[in-house]
Enzyme design. Structure first.
Site, short mmCIF file in Angstrom:
data_model
loop_
_atom_site.label_atom_id
_atom_site.label_comp_id
_atom_site.label_asym_id
_atom_site.label_seq_id
_atom_site.Cartn_x
_atom_site.Cartn_y
_atom_site.Cartn_z
N THR A 151 0.88 -1.15 0.00
CA THR A 151 0.00 0.00 0.00
C THR A 151 0.92 1.20 0.00
OG1 THR A 151 -1.89 -0.89 1.19
CG2 THR A 151 -1.40 1.41 1.57
N SER A 203 3.81 -22.25 -6.09
CA SER A 203 4.72 -23.01 -6.95
C SER A 203 6.11 -23.01 -6.36
CB SER A 203 4.71 -22.42 -8.35
OG SER A 203 5.05 -21.05 -8.32
#
EC number: 2.3.1.35
Lengths: 413, 413
Positions: free
Chosen positions: A195, A413
Site C-alpha cells: 500500500t 509453486s
C-alpha cells in the site's frame, strides 16, 4: 522468498534532521512479521495542523475512513501505523479495531481519539487484532524520541526493499523551516502485501486549510503520477503534519494558502513529494529500470497525463523496457488506446535523446544501435510529442519483470 | 524462443464446412516468417455483403483505414491478409502498400479496388513491402478452393499457439445456412507480434446494413469482452461476409436487421463470436488458466462491464490466478479502483461456487482448502455481486505468467 534490494535504490539513504514537536517510536508487535519492527507511533506534544490525501478506491480500508473523519477538525496529536495487516475489507471488526487503537493511542498521548490518525498496510481481509499492540502504545509515547525518522521508515515497509526518506530545508519569510517525509510502496499497489503510505512533518506554522490546499496541489505531479502496476490500493494514505514549533523561533504563522511567503515552501513540498514518489516507483516489485514518460503537445495537461499513464501502465511497454528493447511501436499502441485526441501522422517519439519516430513513421535516421544504448540505462526517458497543443505531463513508473510475477504469483509453486 | 501449445487449446480443432461463394488460398510469401504460410486470400466470386468492426485506436493501421473507407459501399469481392508485418505507423509508404495490394487483388479477382478488404498483423513501424506478395495474388485466385478454412486460420497466426476456428449451422425461415469464422489473437494485443483479426463468412442472403447491425451487437459481449493484457492493437479487425448463395436454394433474402426470421442467426452469430473470442483469451501469451469474471448487481450493464474489466486487467489478480492463490482481497481492490459505484459493505465474492467474502468481510465459513481446490482448475470463474441493481456482464481473460514477460521482454536476455 528473499528479494534483493532494488538496483535503483539510492546510493545512500537521506539523513533526516529532527523536527521540533515530533517524537517517534517503533516496536516489534509481531502482527505478521518476525524479528522486525511493524508498529510506528508519531507523537505531537502540541496539536499539529494536519492535511491528508487518500485513495480514491470505493472500497477504502477502515483506517482511511477514520482519517477522513478526523481530518475535518484539522488537528493531530498522534499517528499510529502498523504493517503486516491492512485492516481492509474487515467490516465491523475493522471499525472496532480502529476505534480500539484510537482510544488506546489517545489515552497514551493524553488527547481525544478524534486527534489520532491511523494507517495500516499488509494483508487485506484478515481481521486486525488491535488488542495485540494497543497495550504497547503507552510505552511508545514515553520512549519516543525526535531522531528516529529512519526507524519510522523501516517500520512501515512491506515488500519494499529499502526505506524511503527525504528532507528539505526552506525559508518562510527569512525564517528556516524543515520538511521531513517517509514513504512505503512496492506494488502500486499490491493490497496483499503493500500500500502506498507516506507521512510528512514540518515545524512550519501553517494552518490546516492552507496545508491541505498545498498538499492537494503537490500530490498531482508526484504520488498521483507514479504507477507500478496500475492497481490502486484500498489504503493509500498521505498525511502532512505541521507542528508550528518554528513560531517559537519567530517564524510567521500562515493561514492563507495564497500567502506569497509560502512560495519556497510550496516548491520544497512538491520536490520532496516527487522525490518520495520516485523512490516508490524505483522500488516497484521486481523493478530493474525506472521509466519516465513525458507527453507533450497534448490538448490539455489532463489529456497528456492520461496518455502518459496509458504508456506507463502498458504491460507491453513495461516488458519491452525490461527486455531493453526500444519497441516504440508499443508506445504508438499505448497512445492510440488512451482515448485522448492524437494524430498518428503528427506523432514524434524519443527514447532518451534518440528520436525513433516522427511524422507518423519511423525516423528516417533511426539507428537501432543508438536506441539500444539508451535502453541499457537504469532510467529510460520516453517522450511523446503529439503536436496538438500545450498540454504536458510526466509519469514515473518501472519495468515489468518476471520477478514481479514471481513476487505476486509464486505462492503455491 | 519456441512456445508450447497453450494447455487451454481445444482438444480438437473445429472442422469447418465449405461456404458456397467463398474460395480460399494461402501462400508462403516470406514477409517475415520462413517455412510457413503468411498470406491469405479469400475470393467471393459474386459480390458479398460485408460488415466490419475495427479497433478504437487513435493510431489505426493503414489496412484499417482502407477497410473503413471500402465498407461504405457494402460489398466485397476479395480479402487479402498478411501476417508478419502490421503495416501500422508506416505513414505514406503504408498507404502506398495498401493501394498497391488492393489494385493487384482487384486485377486478380476481376473487380474494383474498392471491393477489396485488407488486414495485416505483425511488426509495427516496419514498411510493408507489398511488391513482394502482390504478384502472387493472381495465382491465389486461380488456385483458391472452398475447403481450406483451416489453412486460412493457420496463415494469419503470429504468436498464437493454435489456429482458431468455429462454425454454426442455423435455419433462416426453415432454410439451413452456415456461418464459419476464424480468428487470431495472442496478446490482446501485442503490436509487435500480434493483433486480433477475425473473418467470418456465411452463405445467408443478408444485406450489409442488417449484417452490420447484428455484428455490432454481437461483438460487445464477445470480442469486446475479452482481454489478455489490456493493450489494444492498432489493427484489430473483424469482418463478416455474406455471399447470399443460399438464396439460390430458396433461402429468403433479408434486409431488415429486426426481421424476426433472423432470431436464430443472430444467436448463432453471438455464440460463434464468443467461441472465437474465448479461444483468443485461452491462447493469450503465456496463459495457463482462463479467467471468467462475472459482475452482477451493478447499477447498469456498462458499470458491470467496467468493473469486470478492472478485475480482469488487474496484474495482481492475474498473477494471483497464475499462482493458484484465492486472493479475493485483490478482487476487492480491483472493484474499488474501477471508478463505478460500489458499496464495500454489500460486496459478495465467489471463486467458482465457493463464497469467499460477503457483507464487506471474509465469509464466516471461508475455507482456504475449498477455495484452493477451485484455483487448481484450468477455468477460474470469479463472480462479484454488488447488491446495487440489475447490471450484469461477463469478461474473459487469462492469467499473467512469467512466460508472458518472457515472450514480450526476452529480446536481449
Amino acid at each position: 522468498m528473499s528479494v534483493p534490494v532494488s538496483p535503483l535504490a539510492p546510493p545512500a539513504l537521506a539523513a533526516l534532521p529532527e523536527i521540533a514537536g515530533v517524537r517517534i517510536a517503533t516496536a516489534e508487535a509481531g502482527i505478521k512479521y518476525k524479528n522486525r519492527t511493524d508498529l510506528l507511533m508519531m507523537v505531537f506534544d502540541r496539536p499539529a495542523a494536519v492535511a491528508g490525501v487518500f485513495t480514491r478506491s470505493k472500497c477504502p480500508s477502515a483506517p482511511v475512513d477514520l482519517c477522513r473523519d478526523n481530518l475535518a477538525q484539522g488537528f493531530a496529536r498522534a499517528l499510529v501505523v502498523n504493517s503486516g495487516n491492512a485492516n481492509a475489507f474487515t467490516g465491523r471488526r475493522g471499525r472496532e479495531a480502529t476505534a480500539l487503537t484510537a482510544e488506546a493511542a489517545a489515552k497514551a498521548a493524553g488527547c481525544e481519539p478524534s486527534e489520532v490518525f491511523l494507517a495500516s498496510t499488509g494483508v487485506i481481509g484478515e481481521p486486525l487484532d488491535a488488542a495485540r499492540f494497543a497495550p504497547l502504545l503507552e510505552g511508545l509515547v514515553t520512549s519516543a524520541g525526535a531522531d528516529r525518522w529512519r526507524e519510522a521508515a523501516e517500520a512501515i515497509m512491506t515488500t519494499d526493499t529499502y526505506p524511503k526518506l527525504a528532507t528539505r530545508s526552506v525559508s518562510i519569510d527569512g525564517c528556516a523551516v524543515t520538511i521531513n517525509g517517509i514513504a512505503k510502496g512496492a506494488g502500486m499497489i499490491a493490497p496483499d502485501m503493500a500500500t502506498m503510505l507516506s507521512f510528512l512533518a514540518t515545524d512550519a506554522a501553517i494552518a490546516a486549510p492552507a496545508l491541505q490546499a498545498m498538499l492537494k496541489e503537490a500530490v498531482e505531479p508526484s504520488f498521483n503520477s507514479v504507477t507500478v502496476d496500475s492497481d490502486t490500493s484500498t489504503s493509500d494514505t498521505l498525511l502532512l503534519f505541521a507542528t508550528g514549533s518554528a513560531a517559537a523561533r519567530g517564524c510567521p504563522a500562515i493561514d492563507d494558502p495564497k500567502d506569497p511567503r509560502l512560495g519556497e515552501f510550496r516548491q520544497a513540498l512538491a520536490s520532496l513529494l516527487l522525490d518520495l514518489a520516485r523512490q516508490v516507483a524505483r522500488d516497484g516489485e521486481g523493478a530493474r529500470k525506472e521509466i519516465q514518460v513525458t507527453v507533450q503537445g497534448a490538448t490539455s495537461d489532463q489529456a497528456a497525463k492520461r496518455i502518459a499513464l496509458s504508456i506507463a501502465n502498458s504491460p507491453l511497454v513495461k516488458t519491452a523496457v525490461a527486455g531493453e528493447d526500444a519497441n516504440w511501436g508499443r508506445v504508438v499502441m499505448a497512445v492510440g488506446k488512451a482515448g485522448e485526441e492524437a494524430d498518428r501522422d503528427r506523432l514524434a517519439i524519443h527514447f532518451g535523446d534518440i528520436r525513433v519516430a516522427v511524422g507518423g513513421e519511423r525516423d528516417p535516421d533511426y539507428s537501432e544501435a543508438a536506441a539500444s544504448q539508451v535502453m541499457r540505462r537504469p532510467e529510460i526517458p520516453i517522450t511523446v510529442e503529439l503536436g496538438l497543443g500545450n498540454g504536458r505531463w510526466t509519469v514515473y513508473s518501472c519495468d515489468l519483470t518476471k520477478e514481479y510475477v514471481a513476487i505476486n504469483g509464486d505462492y503455491r509453486s
